[in-house]
Scaffold this motif. Structure first.
Motif, PDB file in Angstrom:
ATOM      1  N   PRO A  85       0.807  -1.215   0.000  1.00 55.65           N
ATOM      2  CA  PRO A  85       0.000   0.000   0.000  1.00 55.65           C
ATOM      3  C   PRO A  85       0.846   1.274   0.000  1.00 55.65           C
ATOM      4  CG  PRO A  85      -0.880  -1.551   1.554  1.00 55.65           C
ATOM      5  CD  PRO A  85       0.390  -2.156   1.026  1.00 55.65           C
ATOM      6  N   LEU A  86       1.957   1.267   0.741  1.00 53.68           N
ATOM      7  CA  LEU A  86       2.775   2.468   0.802  1.00 53.68           C
ATOM      8  C   LEU A  86       3.493   2.716  -0.515  1.00 53.68           C
ATOM      9  CD1 LEU A  86       4.401   2.493   4.314  1.00 53.68           C
ATOM     10  CD2 LEU A  86       2.612   3.943   3.418  1.00 53.68           C
ATOM     11  N   ALA A 167       4.710   3.195  12.601  1.00 49.90           N
ATOM     12  CA  ALA A 167       3.420   2.811  13.198  1.00 49.90           C
ATOM     13  C   ALA A 167       2.272   3.638  12.633  1.00 49.90           C
ATOM     14  CB  ALA A 167       3.488   2.962  14.714  1.00 49.90           C
ATOM     15  N   ALA A 168       2.468   4.935  12.500  1.00 51.98           N
ATOM     16  CA  ALA A 168       1.383   5.800  12.034  1.00 51.98           C
ATOM     17  C   ALA A 168       1.358   5.894  10.516  1.00 51.98           C
ATOM     18  CB  ALA A 168       1.524   7.199  12.648  1.00 51.98           C
ATOM     19  N   ARG A 169       2.323   5.246   9.869  1.00 51.73           N
ATOM     20  CA  ARG A 169       2.426   5.267   8.407  1.00 51.73           C
ATOM     21  C   ARG A 169       2.540   6.678   7.866  1.00 51.73           C
ATOM     22  NH1 ARG A 169      -0.270   0.757   5.094  1.00 51.73           N
ATOM     23  NH2 ARG A 169      -0.066  -1.026   6.442  1.00 51.73           N
ATOM     24  N   VAL A 170       3.533   7.378   8.329  1.00 49.73           N
ATOM     25  CA  VAL A 170       3.845   8.659   7.701  1.00 49.73           C
ATOM     26  C   VAL A 170       4.294   8.328   6.290  1.00 49.73           C
ATOM     27  CG1 VAL A 170       5.398  10.653   7.733  1.00 49.73           C
ATOM     28  CG2 VAL A 170       4.484   9.744   9.875  1.00 49.73           C
ATOM     29  N   PRO A 171       3.615   8.837   5.270  1.00 48.25           N
ATOM     30  CA  PRO A 171       3.892   8.361   3.919  1.00 48.25           C
ATOM     31  C   PRO A 171       5.242   8.834   3.408  1.00 48.25           C
ATOM     32  CG  PRO A 171       2.323  10.144   3.845  1.00 48.25           C
ATOM     33  CD  PRO A 171       2.567   9.861   5.295  1.00 48.25           C
TER      34      PRO A 171
ATOM     35  N   MET B   1      -4.038  -1.023   3.647  1.00 46.15           N
ATOM     36  CA  MET B   1      -4.781  -0.038   4.431  1.00 46.15           C
ATOM     37  C   MET B   1      -4.503  -0.231   5.926  1.00 46.15           C
ATOM     38  SD  MET B   1      -6.297   1.747   2.199  1.00 46.15           S
ATOM     39  CE  MET B   1      -7.838   2.585   2.468  1.00 46.15           C
ATOM     40  N   ALA B   2      -4.691   0.817   6.663  1.00 41.00           N
ATOM     41  CA  ALA B   2      -4.453   0.742   8.110  1.00 41.00           C
ATOM     42  C   ALA B   2      -5.618   1.402   8.838  1.00 41.00           C
ATOM     43  CB  ALA B   2      -3.153   1.451   8.466  1.00 41.00           C
ATOM     44  N   TYR B   4      -7.126   3.671  12.013  1.00 43.08           N
ATOM     45  CA  TYR B   4      -6.789   4.734  12.948  1.00 43.08           C
ATOM     46  C   TYR B   4      -8.025   5.022  13.776  1.00 43.08           C
ATOM     47  CZ  TYR B   4      -2.923   5.697   9.706  1.00 43.08           C
ATOM     48  OH  TYR B   4      -1.817   5.600   8.904  1.00 43.08           O
ATOM     49  N   ARG B  87      -5.030   4.847   3.881  1.00 39.21           N
ATOM     50  CA  ARG B  87      -3.841   4.279   3.254  1.00 39.21           C
ATOM     51  C   ARG B  87      -2.597   4.631   4.071  1.00 39.21           C
ATOM     52  NH1 ARG B  87      -3.926   7.132  -1.489  1.00 39.21           N
ATOM     53  NH2 ARG B  87      -2.525   8.600  -0.517  1.00 39.21           N
ATOM     54  N   ASP B  88      -2.525   5.880   4.514  1.00 37.46           N
ATOM     55  CA  ASP B  88      -1.365   6.342   5.277  1.00 37.46           C
ATOM     56  C   ASP B  88      -1.801   7.515   6.154  1.00 37.46           C
ATOM     57  OD1 ASP B  88      -1.402   8.704   3.692  1.00 37.46           O
ATOM     58  OD2 ASP B  88      -0.190   7.715   2.165  1.00 37.46           O
ATOM     59  N   LEU B  89      -0.843   8.053   6.879  1.00 40.39           N
ATOM     60  CA  LEU B  89      -1.180   9.114   7.828  1.00 40.39           C
ATOM     61  C   LEU B  89      -1.756  10.346   7.127  1.00 40.39           C
ATOM     62  CD1 LEU B  89      -1.162   9.972  10.814  1.00 40.39           C
ATOM     63  CD2 LEU B  89       1.078  10.981  10.411  1.00 40.39           C
ATOM     64  N   ASP B  90      -1.238  10.681   5.964  1.00 37.75           N
ATOM     65  CA  ASP B  90      -1.755  11.864   5.276  1.00 37.75           C
ATOM     66  C   ASP B  90      -3.242  11.723   4.963  1.00 37.75           C
ATOM     67  OD1 ASP B  90       0.595  13.164   5.434  1.00 37.75           O
ATOM     68  OD2 ASP B  90       1.126  13.034   3.310  1.00 37.75           O
ATOM     69  N   LEU B  93      -5.145  11.999   8.193  1.00 42.64           N
ATOM     70  CA  LEU B  93      -5.234  13.387   8.661  1.00 42.64           C
ATOM     71  C   LEU B  93      -6.234  14.184   7.822  1.00 42.64           C
ATOM     72  CD1 LEU B  93      -1.494  14.293   9.452  1.00 42.64           C
ATOM     73  CD2 LEU B  93      -3.249  13.475  11.013  1.00 42.64           C
ATOM     74  N   ARG B  97      -9.343  16.024   9.625  1.00 46.29           N
ATOM     75  CA  ARG B  97      -9.597  17.453   9.472  1.00 46.29           C
ATOM     76  C   ARG B  97     -11.085  17.760   9.333  1.00 46.29           C
ATOM     77  NH1 ARG B  97      -5.189  20.883   7.814  1.00 46.29           N
ATOM     78  NH2 ARG B  97      -3.443  19.494   7.435  1.00 46.29           N
ATOM     79  N   PRO B 110      -2.791   5.548  15.339  1.00 46.47           N
ATOM     80  CA  PRO B 110      -2.822   4.319  14.550  1.00 46.47           C
ATOM     81  C   PRO B 110      -3.196   3.125  15.432  1.00 46.47           C
ATOM     82  CG  PRO B 110      -0.554   5.017  14.933  1.00 46.47           C
ATOM     83  CD  PRO B 110      -1.432   6.089  15.502  1.00 46.47           C
TER      84      PRO B 110
END
Lengths: 432, 115
Positions: A85-86, A167-171, B1-2, B4, B87-90, B93, B97, B110
């Motif tokens: 996914p990343l 852990a937080a999946r910072v892309p 996918m993850a 949160y 998919r990711d933190l972005d 977020l 928002r 997460p």
């Protein structure tokens, strides 16, 4: 060990580390793994280059080896499925044996890496540490040393940040166009902070830390090369060049601080100034003007003045006015007060300083007291000036800056408190 | 996918002082958020005020003390949550928002997958 090979590897490490790690990270999707791959590539280079000679393009060689290592790692961990996914949205993973150069048409992975390191979800401290560690390849010891914290503290900070990224999946990607400017600002701030920490070390007995200045210059140049149409990086690069051009004139041979007013301008670095002026002009065309474009424009006024007396303080004051609108901050307001004192006299400077005396962000900021002291000294208010210098001394921690303040105090000893304006205009003000 | 969890932190006193219109418009905003992002939402609820909370804290000798109220004393307390998939933190977020929190904000955490 062949010393020429060791030197080549050291040079490659300085120039290519960010490339190599970023390329591996695209494959592993994990920065810790990518770091291992990059380290492995440099370790292999040491043995291979010694026995078989240095390849024609060391950077490409290192990148290829790191990528191959990353592919091995991926297979071994069998993490392909988890991490796909990343990697979505990136192009197909290259074959392990592909020899890919840093050709201009290959998207530059370093940009992704720096946007990840400077992600707003990370603490500002962590952003700086990660950028130095991952993009510049500095050891944890060196990063800790640069920011005057213990090595375990810095190691913990870096580990914590890397864990959060995973852990937080910072892309690991460039931000979308809609967020680019805001995210880019965070990156520029990190590079600027590196530069200021190197230009005037927050503490210690050396005024400058060259290695940090050079890293910052390198990163600013990289950002400008990769994003040539953005005014932010152009402005920051201009600011760094124009400020750094004064490096040989900022301290005397015995390490004493020399103010901008007293610097030997013939010793300023002409090449850096010419490049900086050109960039500053281009950066200032962006609308609205960015913070760094304005700061560069201010540095450019100094760079263009052949002498301190010839400085166009009215223009500098106007630029600070605009900067206050774009980037209102107490430190900018303080510098604006210095410009006002030069353009309109120390009394006007004191007036501009007044609202800052209760500013919580400036508590303990020795430049505030030092600036007030300078204005008071120029107004002939010796007693108050002396108090202000003492106040500045309680907060200043850099040895060269302390020595300067102590010298000023000694000069005041022989003077009476006349309250009469003396020797206006050319005596002081403006940090180097 | 993850996955949160988006915790909604709110100033309870401000909520008590708020006019009925604010209640209605916030509820409407939540419905809107769910309608637009339904595909990414795995769950979520509004909670009763923290005055109804009971906290259990380990004493270290195998027992727990039971106290009335939220676990940590703060002006802003959790008033609700969403479980989202991103998919990711972005992307997480970007969803967070949009979560209405007129008297506070949200925290994105997460989820550590159990399997």
């Amino acid at each position: 060990m062949d010393p020429s090979v060791t030197a080549t590897i050291a040079e490659a490490h300085r120039r290519e580390w960010g490339f190599v790690l970023a390329a591996a990270a695209r494959i592993t999707g994990d920065l810790g793994d990518a770091e291992d791959c990059a380290q492995e590539a440099f370790a292999q280079a040491l043995t291979r280059w010694t026995s078989q000679g240095v390849p024609a393009n060391p950077g490409a060689w290192l990148t290829t080896v790191a990528r191959r290592r990353a592919m091995d790692l991926l297979r071994r961990h069998d993490q392909l499925r988890d991490r796909l996914p990343l990697l979505l949205g990136t192009e197909v993973v290259p074959a392990p044996d592909a020899t890919i150069d840093h050709a201009p048409d290959v998207p530059d992975d370093r940009l992704r890496l720096i946007f990840t390191c400077c992600h707003p979800a990370l603490s500002p401290d962590a952003r700086v540490a990660l950028t130095l560690r991952l993009l510049c390849g500095l050891s944890t010891t060196d990063v800790a040393c640069a920011f005057l914290v213990s090595e375990p503290t810095m190691a913990a900070r870096i580990t914590r940040a890397k864990k959060k990224i995973a852990a937080a999946r910072v892309p690991y990607c460039e931000p979308p166009a809609s967020e680019l400017r805001e995210r880019l600002d965070a990156v520029l701030d990190v590079v600027h902070l590196l530069f200021t920490a190197g230009h005037t070390a927050p503490a210690g007995d050396r005024l400058q830390r060259r290695e940090l200045v050079e890293r910052a210059l390198h990163l600013a140049r990289m950002l400008h090369d990769l994003l040539p149409d953005q005014p932010g990086p152009a402005g920051l690069l201009a600011l760094i060049l124009l400020t750094d051009a004064r490096r040989h004139t900022r301290a005397s041979d015995d390490g004493k601080l020399i103010l901008l007013a007293d610097q030997d301008r013939s010793q300023w670095d002409r090449a850096e100034i010419d490049e900086g002026l050109d960039l500053a002009r281009r950066a200032l065309r962006g609308r609205p003007p960015t913070r760094y474009a304005l700061m560069a424009a201010i540095a450019a006024v100094h760079a263009r003045s052949a002498q301190w007396r010839a400085t166009d303080w009215v223009r500098i004051t106007k630029l600070y006015d605009t900067l206050m609108q774009v980037w209102p901050s107490p430190v900018v307001a303080l510098n604006r007060a210095v410009a006002i004192s030069q353009a309109h006299g120390p009394e006007a400077g004191l007036e501009a300083l007044r609202p800052l005396n209760d500013e919580p962000q400036l508590v303990g900021y020795h430049y505030l007291a030092a600036t007030r002291a300078d204005f008071l000294r120029r107004l002939g208010q010796t007693c108050d000036a002396r108090l202000a210098y003492h106040e500045a001394l309680t907060f200043a921690q850099n040895a060269a800056e302390r020595a300067f303040l102590e010298d000023r105090l000694r000069e005041l000893d022989g003077l009476e408190d006349t309250g009469v304006v003396q020797n206006l205009g050319h005596a002081g003000g403006g940090a180097g | 996918m993850a996955e949160y969890v988006v915790f909604i932190y709110d100033h309870e006193e401000d909520w008590e002082a708020a006019d009925p219109d604010t209640y209605v418009s916030t509820l409407q905003a939540h419905k809107q958020f769910i309608a637009v992002n339904g595909a990414s939402i795995r769950g979520g609820n509004r909670l009763h005020p923290s005055s109804t909370a009971t906290s259990l804290r380990a004493t270290g000798r195998g027992s727990v003390t039971v106290t009335d109220g939220a676990f940590t004393e703060a002006k802003e307390v959790i008033g609700g949550y969403y479980v989202i998939e991103a998919r990711d933190l972005d992307q997480a977020l970007a969803l967070a928002r949009q979560v209405p929190a007129p008297f506070g904000g949200v925290e994105v955490r997460p989820v550590l997958p159990s399997s």
